[in-house]
Scaffold this motif. Structure first.
Motif, PDB file in Angstrom:
ATOM      1  N   ARG A  56     -16.258  -1.645   3.428  1.00  0.00           N
ATOM      2  CA  ARG A  56     -15.848  -0.327   2.932  1.00  0.00           C
ATOM      3  C   ARG A  56     -15.939   0.672   4.083  1.00  0.00           C
ATOM      4  O   ARG A  56     -16.746   1.586   4.089  1.00  0.00           O
ATOM      5  N   VAL A  57     -15.054   0.477   5.048  1.00  0.00           N
ATOM      6  CA  VAL A  57     -15.144   1.216   6.308  1.00  0.00           C
ATOM      7  C   VAL A  57     -14.791   2.687   6.172  1.00  0.00           C
ATOM      8  O   VAL A  57     -15.339   3.518   6.901  1.00  0.00           O
ATOM      9  N   VAL A  58     -13.901   3.034   5.259  1.00  0.00           N
ATOM     10  CA  VAL A  58     -13.536   4.444   5.089  1.00  0.00           C
ATOM     11  C   VAL A  58     -14.730   5.229   4.565  1.00  0.00           C
ATOM     12  O   VAL A  58     -15.040   6.310   5.074  1.00  0.00           O
ATOM     13  N   GLU A  59     -15.431   4.684   3.587  1.00  0.00           N
ATOM     14  CA  GLU A  59     -16.627   5.346   3.067  1.00  0.00           C
ATOM     15  C   GLU A  59     -17.702   5.430   4.146  1.00  0.00           C
ATOM     16  O   GLU A  59     -18.377   6.454   4.284  1.00  0.00           O
ATOM     17  N   ALA A  60     -17.860   4.347   4.903  1.00  0.00           N
ATOM     18  CA  ALA A  60     -18.848   4.345   5.986  1.00  0.00           C
ATOM     19  C   ALA A  60     -18.509   5.420   7.007  1.00  0.00           C
ATOM     20  O   ALA A  60     -19.391   6.151   7.477  1.00  0.00           O
ATOM     21  N   LEU A 101      -5.260   2.170   1.299  1.00  0.00           N
ATOM     22  CA  LEU A 101      -5.809   1.809  -0.005  1.00  0.00           C
ATOM     23  C   LEU A 101      -7.295   2.167  -0.098  1.00  0.00           C
ATOM     24  O   LEU A 101      -7.755   2.694  -1.125  1.00  0.00           O
ATOM     25  N   GLN A 102      -8.041   1.932   0.978  1.00  0.00           N
ATOM     26  CA  GLN A 102      -9.453   2.332   0.979  1.00  0.00           C
ATOM     27  C   GLN A 102      -9.589   3.851   0.917  1.00  0.00           C
ATOM     28  O   GLN A 102     -10.455   4.381   0.222  1.00  0.00           O
ATOM     29  N   LYS A 103      -8.730   4.554   1.649  1.00  0.00           N
ATOM     30  CA  LYS A 103      -8.766   6.017   1.601  1.00  0.00           C
ATOM     31  C   LYS A 103      -8.432   6.519   0.198  1.00  0.00           C
ATOM     32  O   LYS A 103      -9.041   7.471  -0.292  1.00  0.00           O
ATOM     33  N   ALA A 104      -7.464   5.875  -0.435  1.00  0.00           N
ATOM     34  CA  ALA A 104      -7.086   6.260  -1.799  1.00  0.00           C
ATOM     35  C   ALA A 104      -8.246   6.041  -2.764  1.00  0.00           C
ATOM     36  O   ALA A 104      -8.541   6.909  -3.598  1.00  0.00           O
ATOM     37  N   ASN A 105      -8.917   4.912  -2.656  1.00  0.00           N
ATOM     38  CA  ASN A 105     -10.052   4.632  -3.537  1.00  0.00           C
ATOM     39  C   ASN A 105     -11.196   5.614  -3.299  1.00  0.00           C
ATOM     40  O   ASN A 105     -11.815   6.098  -4.247  1.00  0.00           O
ATOM     41  N   TYR A 106     -11.472   5.906  -2.043  1.00  0.00           N
ATOM     42  CA  TYR A 106     -12.538   6.862  -1.729  1.00  0.00           C
ATOM     43  C   TYR A 106     -12.196   8.249  -2.285  1.00  0.00           C
ATOM     44  O   TYR A 106     -13.039   8.923  -2.876  1.00  0.00           O
ATOM     45  N   ALA A 107     -10.952   8.672  -2.093  1.00  0.00           N
ATOM     46  CA  ALA A 107     -10.534   9.975  -2.596  1.00  0.00           C
ATOM     47  C   ALA A 107     -10.629  10.025  -4.123  1.00  0.00           C
ATOM     48  O   ALA A 107     -11.061  11.030  -4.700  1.00  0.00           O
ATOM     49  N   PHE A 108     -10.268   8.935  -4.784  1.00  0.00           N
ATOM     50  CA  PHE A 108     -10.366   8.880  -6.241  1.00  0.00           C
ATOM     51  C   PHE A 108     -11.824   8.989  -6.694  1.00  0.00           C
ATOM     52  O   PHE A 108     -12.140   9.724  -7.620  1.00  0.00           O
ATOM     53  N   GLU A 109     -12.708   8.282  -6.000  1.00  0.00           N
ATOM     54  CA  GLU A 109     -14.127   8.309  -6.352  1.00  0.00           C
ATOM     55  C   GLU A 109     -14.736   9.695  -6.148  1.00  0.00           C
ATOM     56  O   GLU A 109     -15.685  10.053  -6.834  1.00  0.00           O
ATOM     57  N   THR A 110     -14.189  10.463  -5.226  1.00  0.00           N
ATOM     58  CA  THR A 110     -14.703  11.807  -4.968  1.00  0.00           C
ATOM     59  C   THR A 110     -13.871  12.876  -5.687  1.00  0.00           C
ATOM     60  O   THR A 110     -13.980  14.056  -5.369  1.00  0.00           O
ATOM     61  N   ASP A 111     -13.059  12.448  -6.631  1.00  0.00           N
ATOM     62  CA  ASP A 111     -12.215  13.335  -7.450  1.00  0.00           C
ATOM     63  C   ASP A 111     -11.209  14.144  -6.643  1.00  0.00           C
ATOM     64  O   ASP A 111     -10.816  15.227  -7.062  1.00  0.00           O
ATOM     65  N   ASN A 112     -10.788  13.638  -5.519  1.00  0.00           N
ATOM     66  CA  ASN A 112      -9.711  14.270  -4.770  1.00  0.00           C
ATOM     67  C   ASN A 112      -8.425  13.534  -5.152  1.00  0.00           C
ATOM     68  O   ASN A 112      -7.926  12.681  -4.414  1.00  0.00           O
ATOM     69  N   LEU A 113      -7.918  13.855  -6.335  1.00  0.00           N
ATOM     70  CA  LEU A 113      -6.796  13.111  -6.899  1.00  0.00           C
ATOM     71  C   LEU A 113      -5.511  13.297  -6.101  1.00  0.00           C
ATOM     72  O   LEU A 113      -4.703  12.373  -6.016  1.00  0.00           O
ATOM     73  N   ARG A 114      -5.344  14.461  -5.519  1.00  0.00           N
ATOM     74  CA  ARG A 114      -4.130  14.704  -4.720  1.00  0.00           C
ATOM     75  C   ARG A 114      -4.079  13.750  -3.518  1.00  0.00           C
ATOM     76  O   ARG A 114      -3.069  13.130  -3.249  1.00  0.00           O
ATOM     77  N   GLU A 115      -5.188  13.632  -2.818  1.00  0.00           N
ATOM     78  CA  GLU A 115      -5.243  12.734  -1.654  1.00  0.00           C
ATOM     79  C   GLU A 115      -5.161  11.279  -2.085  1.00  0.00           C
ATOM     80  O   GLU A 115      -4.508  10.466  -1.424  1.00  0.00           O
ATOM     81  N   ALA A 116      -5.800  10.935  -3.184  1.00  0.00           N
ATOM     82  CA  ALA A 116      -5.741   9.561  -3.686  1.00  0.00           C
ATOM     83  C   ALA A 116      -4.295   9.176  -4.007  1.00  0.00           C
ATOM     84  O   ALA A 116      -3.851   8.083  -3.646  1.00  0.00           O
ATOM     85  N   GLU A 117      -3.594  10.075  -4.641  1.00  0.00           N
ATOM     86  CA  GLU A 117      -2.188   9.805  -4.980  1.00  0.00           C
ATOM     87  C   GLU A 117      -1.338   9.666  -3.719  1.00  0.00           C
ATOM     88  O   GLU A 117      -0.492   8.777  -3.617  1.00  0.00           O
ATOM     89  N   ARG A 118      -1.578  10.534  -2.751  1.00  0.00           N
ATOM     90  CA  ARG A 118      -0.811  10.492  -1.493  1.00  0.00           C
ATOM     91  C   ARG A 118      -1.018   9.157  -0.776  1.00  0.00           C
ATOM     92  O   ARG A 118      -0.069   8.523  -0.324  1.00  0.00           O
ATOM     93  N   GLN A 119      -2.261   8.713  -0.700  1.00  0.00           N
ATOM     94  CA  GLN A 119      -2.560   7.457  -0.004  1.00  0.00           C
ATOM     95  C   GLN A 119      -2.024   6.246  -0.779  1.00  0.00           C
ATOM     96  O   GLN A 119      -1.500   5.304  -0.179  1.00  0.00           O
ATOM     97  N   ALA A 120      -2.151   6.251  -2.092  1.00  0.00           N
ATOM     98  CA  ALA A 120      -1.634   5.133  -2.893  1.00  0.00           C
ATOM     99  C   ALA A 120      -0.112   5.060  -2.792  1.00  0.00           C
ATOM    100  O   ALA A 120       0.454   3.961  -2.680  1.00  0.00           O
TER     101      ALA A 120
END
Length: 184
Positions: A56-60, A101-120
């Motif tokens: 989970r390198v993006v979170e790290a 995909l890792q960035k999208a998951n991290y953004a989703f977990e931190t409730d940054n839905l706009r960034e999660a959607e952009r990355q997905a």
């Protein structure tokens, strides 16, 4: 519903303009300077190592950047920089879709839905993505839509609270409320 969203958007724009001006006052800057917790130490570094080893390198990376910015100890900052180099090397060895995909998951977990959607969406638009990489991105977009629907009822109350915080001089809380809405 549409008029409510439009009214909320107009109010959000006005509040954002006010907050931007208000947050630049010396009093607001002084109060926000001490808000970061500088006591990050070996526990956070151990967590970052565990995240790195789990892939989970993006979170790290996000955690290590936070440690690097806020740690008071030069030793902790040096260790964080060393780990950051290792994490960056791992990220370079990954495909762009995997990183997105890792960035999208991290953004989703931190409730940054706009960034999660952009990355997905970046994963889905990529031409060199396999079906095994597309499926999680598509599932994440479905989760994002569900979360937005769940949170849509809180927009008005969050905006009202941000306005009240602004009126009471609590600029940091007001700005946090506006930013929370903006990330949806």
């Amino acid at each position: 519903m549409r008029t409510t969203i439009l009214r909320s958007a107009c109010a959000l724009a006005a509040l954002t303009a006010t907050l931007t001006a208000a947050s630049l006052t010396p009093a607001a800057l002084a109060s926000s300077a001490g808000s970061a917790d500088a006591a990050i130490g070996s526990d956070s570094l151990a967590t970052a190592r565990s995240l790195k080893e789990a892939g989970r390198v993006v979170e790290a990376r996000e955690l290590l950047e936070s440690i690097r910015r806020t740690a008071e100890s030069q030793d902790v900052r040096s260790q964080a920089l060393g780990l950051l180099g290792e994490v960056d090397a791992l990220m370079k060895s990954m495909s762009r879709a995997e990183v997105s995909l890792q960035k999208a998951n991290y953004a989703f977990e931190t409730d940054n839905l706009r960034e999660a959607e952009r990355q997905a969406n970046a994963v889905l638009r990529s031409r060199d993505v396999t079906m095994t990489e597309r499926a999680p991105a598509s599932e994440l977009l479905d989760k994002i839509a569900m979360r937005r629907h769940e949170l849509s009822s809180t927009v008005d109350s969050t905006l009202l609270q941000a306005y009240q915080d602004l009126e009471n001089g609590n600029y940091a809380s007001a700005k946090a409320g506006v930013e929370a809405i903006d990330r949806l």
